[in-house]
Design an enzyme around this catalytic site. Structure first.
Site, mmCIF file in Angstrom:
data_model
loop_
_atom_site.group_PDB
_atom_site.id
_atom_site.type_symbol
_atom_site.label_atom_id
_atom_site.label_comp_id
_atom_site.label_asym_id
_atom_site.label_seq_id
_atom_site.Cartn_x
_atom_site.Cartn_y
_atom_site.Cartn_z
ATOM 1 C CG ASP A 1 51.110 34.947 40.047
ATOM 2 O OD1 ASP A 1 50.226 34.027 39.211
ATOM 3 O OD2 ASP A 1 50.663 36.737 40.203
ATOM 4 C CD GLN B 1 47.528 39.881 36.674
ATOM 5 O OE1 GLN B 1 46.918 39.125 36.996
ATOM 6 N NE2 GLN B 1 47.903 40.029 35.225
ATOM 7 C CE LYS C 1 44.837 35.761 36.099
ATOM 8 N NZ LYS C 1 46.857 36.563 36.925
HETATM 9 N N1 GUN Z 1 50.898 39.568 34.382
HETATM 10 C C1 GUN Z 1 51.591 38.665 33.602
HETATM 11 N N2 GUN Z 1 51.222 36.847 33.474
HETATM 12 C C2 GUN Z 1 50.790 37.464 35.269
HETATM 13 C C3 GUN Z 1 50.689 36.545 35.975
HETATM 14 O O1 GUN Z 1 51.014 34.805 35.040
HETATM 15 N N3 GUN Z 1 50.562 36.340 37.163
HETATM 16 C C4 GUN Z 1 50.737 37.724 37.870
HETATM 17 N N4 GUN Z 1 50.273 38.301 39.318
HETATM 18 N N5 GUN Z 1 50.785 38.707 36.381
HETATM 19 C C5 GUN Z 1 51.125 38.719 35.620
#
Ligand code: GUN
Length: 292
Positions: free
Chosen positions: A119, A96, A52
């Protein structure tokens, strides 16, 4: 058979975003700023967050990675989120997942200002999604929609079967595919661990979205000729012959299923890359909403 190549589709979205950040820079405006919080040392989470941050750099977004030790108190994380909520120079905040056991995922999600919740996990944003109101579409389902759009996959009137009902992928995916939007208007069936006649239902699908996290779960006997198959699975499977000691496996047995499909995503190189494109688009949306 069309390979729904996430590399190509993600590059196209990133190119579009790069033009926008270049224009902002030229106009002397601040660049969109994403803050990612990573708690602990989960190997997969480390990889996703690093990706990211890297993609932010490549598209001209600013990013800050905040790391906490595995045993950090929930209150410490909540205090940091409160600080970021009040920081006008922060457009998007993501924590995350998964979190360490002692931290409540729900509390963390609800503590993020919905206007910075890139998100799209906050209940108020999920509510808006369900009602078809403008909001942040969770990154993975958003990435699937962007991929379908890039390859001009027609969804209107089709029967889509979503396997998996997680809050991150399956549930929002099912809502979006049934919504009155360009990559929507499907009749949607959502299947899960209690579905009794899964094979029978999948055989009726024009579009299958596999998001259950079980490697090679979808086999050719479950897929109608000409179906579109979207594989959201990204499970690490131990493999001593691989450099890192594991391989990434999707939820679809690609080799055997692909010959039956009109279009299919590879793993890796499919939906995973699109997820970040979705996240970046949400971050830009947050920036535009809050200070554009
Ligand atoms: N863990 C797995 N997929 C995601 C996501 O799209 N966002 C976040 N914050 N954690 C994740």
């Amino acid at each position: 058979m069309v390979l729904l190549d996430g590399k190509i589709a993600a590059a196209s979205v990133k190119e579009e975003l790069k033009h926008i950040t270049e224009a902002l820079l030229e106009a002397g405006k601040p660049l969109p700023h994403l803050v990612a919080i990573l708690i602990g040392n989960n190997g997969a989470s480390e990889t996703y967050v690093a990706s990211k941050v890297k993609n932010c750099e490549e598209t001209g977004f600013r990013s800050t990675l905040i790391r906490f030790e595995e045993d950090t108190a929930e209150e410490t994380v909540l205090n940091k989120i409160a600080e970021l909520n009040n920081d006008e120079d922060v457009d998007g905040i993501l924590v995350q997942l998964p979190l360490p056991q002692h931290i409540s995922e729900q509390k963390i999600i609800e503590s993020i200002d919905p206007s910075k919740d890139v998100d799209g996990f906050h209940p108020s944003n999920v509510g808006k999604l369900v009602q078809g109101l403008p909001t942040f579409v969770p990154a993975t389902p958003y990435g699937v929609l962007l991929l379908l759009a890039h390859f001009n996959i027609v969804t209107n009137g089709k029967h889509a079967v979503v396997i998996g009902r997680s809050n991150i992928v399956g549930r929002p995916m099912s809502i979006l595919l049934s919504s009155n939007i360009p990559q929507g208007n499907c009749t949607v069936t959502i299947c899960h661990s209690h579905t009794t006649n899964l094979t029978e239902i999948c055989l009726q699908a024009d579009i299958i979205v596999a998001a259950l996290g079980k490697p090679a779960f979808v086999t050719p006997n479950m897929v109608k000729d000409g179906a579109v198959v979207i594989d959201v699975g990204i499970t690490r499977v131990t493999d001593a012959t691989a450099k890192k000691g594991f391989r990434i496996k999707g939820d679809v047995d690609f080799e055997s299923v692909a010959p039956k499909c009109s279009a299919i995503t590879p793993v890796p190189g499919g939906v995973g890359l699109m997820t970040i494109a979705g996240l970046l688009k949400n971050t830009l949306q947050a920036y535009t909403n809050n200070r554009g």
